[in-house]
Each structure stands twice: as C-alpha cells, then as structure tokens.
Design an enzyme around this catalytic site. Sequence first.
Site, short mmCIF file in Angstrom:
data_model
loop_
_atom_site.label_atom_id
_atom_site.label_comp_id
_atom_site.label_asym_id
_atom_site.label_seq_id
_atom_site.Cartn_x
_atom_site.Cartn_y
_atom_site.Cartn_z
N GLY A 57 -3.10 -7.43 8.22
CA GLY A 57 -2.44 -7.54 9.52
C GLY A 57 -0.98 -7.90 9.47
N ASP A 104 0.85 -1.20 0.00
CA ASP A 104 0.00 0.00 0.00
C ASP A 104 0.87 1.24 0.00
OD1 ASP A 104 -2.25 -1.57 0.20
OD2 ASP A 104 -2.89 -0.80 2.14
N ARG A 120 -5.90 -20.58 7.12
CA ARG A 120 -6.10 -21.96 7.60
C ARG A 120 -7.48 -22.46 7.20
NH1 ARG A 120 -2.26 -24.48 10.24
NH2 ARG A 120 -0.78 -23.35 11.56
N LYS A 158 -8.35 0.44 -5.24
CA LYS A 158 -9.52 -0.16 -4.62
C LYS A 158 -10.82 0.50 -5.05
CE LYS A 158 -7.19 -1.40 -0.24
NZ LYS A 158 -7.13 -2.87 -0.39
N SER A 167 -0.76 -1.26 5.98
CA SER A 167 -0.26 -0.24 6.90
C SER A 167 1.12 -0.60 7.46
CB SER A 167 -1.26 -0.07 8.03
OG SER A 167 -2.58 -0.04 7.51
#
Length: 286
Positions: free
Chosen positions: A207, A17, A158, A74, A229
Amino acid sequence: SVKVGLAQMLRGGVIMDVVTPEQARIAEEAGACAVMALERVPADIRAQGGVARMSDPGLIRDIKRAVTIPVMAKARIGHFVEAQILEAIGVDYVDESEVLTPADDAHHINKHNFRVPFVCGCRDLGEALRRVREGAAMIRTKGEAGTGNVVEAVRHIRSVMGDVRALRNMDDDEVFAYAKRIAAPYDLVMQTKQLGRLPVVQFAAGGVATPADAALMMQLGCDGVFVGSGIFKSGDPARRARAIVQAVTHYSDPEILADVSSGLGEAMVGINLSDPKVERYAARSE
Ligand code: PLP
C-alpha cells in the site's frame, strides 16, 4: 546464518516491483536496493483476477540481465517447486507471497531446504516468528498490496512493534505462556525479547504509494520498504522512484520529505478498503 546476513545488506533500502527490464533499469538508476521481477504488479493482479502464479522464468532472467542489484521473484505460498525453479535460475531472493494465489492452505515452504534466502509476509509477531522458524531470512509486514492504501501496512507494523515492546517488558517466566498464545517457537520469542526486535530484517509492504508513506514505515521502525504498484502505476515513475528512495534515506527530515514530495505528478489511484468486494490478500487462504 549466511542467508540472514545477505538480507541484512538490504537495510535502509527500497525494493521495487518491476515488470520489464526497462523498469528494472529505472529502479536501479533511482537507487533501489533490489527489484521484484513480476509479470503483473499487484494492482493489475487485482484488476485482472484469476489464479496468480510464479512469473515466466524467461522474463525474470531478462530482468536479471538488465541490472546489477539483487533480483527477487515471487513463489506461491507452499509451492516449493516454483521456489526450486526460481532458485535454479539464480534469483537472489524468493518472496513466498500472499499476493499470488496460495498453493497450500496449511503449509508454507520449508525454506531450510533452499540455499536462496526467502522473504515472507506477516501481520503480527507470531506469524513473523513462524515464518522465521520455517527458514525465512527476512520478514515483510503484509499490508494490502495493490491498493495504494497504507492503512493495513500501518496496522501490521504497529502490531509487530507493539508485540515486541510488550515482550521486552515481560517477566522471563511469562514468555512460555506468551509463546504458546501467539503460536510461536519459545526460543525465537525469547531471542526477540533479548534483541528488542525481530531476529531478521523487517521491511514494510502493501500500500506504500508516496514518499511520505515510505517515511512513515521507517518512522514506525521498519528496516526498509517494498513498493509494488505505487511506482510504475504513477504518473512519473522515475521521479517517484527517486523520491521514495530519498524519503527512506532521510525519513526523519520533514524538509527533505517536503522537497522530494513536490511536483511528483499523479500518485496511483487507490482502492477503498471498506468496499467489501476488495479481497484481503493478507488474510487469504483459498
Ligand atoms: N498467510 C496466508 C496467505 C495463509 O494462507 C495462511 C494460512 O494458511 C497464513 C498466512 C498463516 O499461516 P500461519 O498461521 O502458519 O502463520
């Protein structure tokens, strides 16, 4: 298809990003395989609140001019006009993203109506294959963008990988009922069973903040990683960007991972996902 093939070229890469042409150049220099052009990274979207929309096309054009690697941007979920605008300015991929405020509660974009390839988010195999049926050329597990917390990214990878493993061991006669249960098209479920993986490139997102996080996504079986981020909200973005690219290339070599993880300075400040005030983007629908 041509669009699925284009997305294949991103395999083994890191998509970063960026909010300025300068950041885009730092990302390219660090070895990013593509950049995501944005006005605000997800951590700032969370902090500032309000409705999050497509970024200024002028900014996206400026970022496109600054680099030679592919540029993504986006559009809101279901907002096919934002996607038309992004296609018109020549972005290389459109991300139909839950990080922006959804524009349609019930319908995603019919991505078959576009020449530009799309990437879409998912939390499980059914969601991934619904997006592929709508024309997505690439899938990313959603995680929780802007949190610096990798726990949801791990949960979603997962989930997809576990579903694919269960499918591989399933009797062919059981696939009809399974497809119905996960609300996915039978033909794509059968194709996934035969391939032993999703029929399109599968990246991780949401994340990832450290080289170890990125390598974890790869060891769990992803084809590449989005870092939002985590890079430009850290102490030394150029160095961290290079380290994360190295970590994705050498994801199964702990000695290289130790090297590239050393002396990176401060990681982004994370968000505790057990705080009930933290909005879950992965599950959002206005
Ligand atoms: N992602 C977001 C952000 C949504 O709002 C919704 C639901 O409308 C979905 C995914 C789920 O879509 P589907 O059930 O068609 O996979």
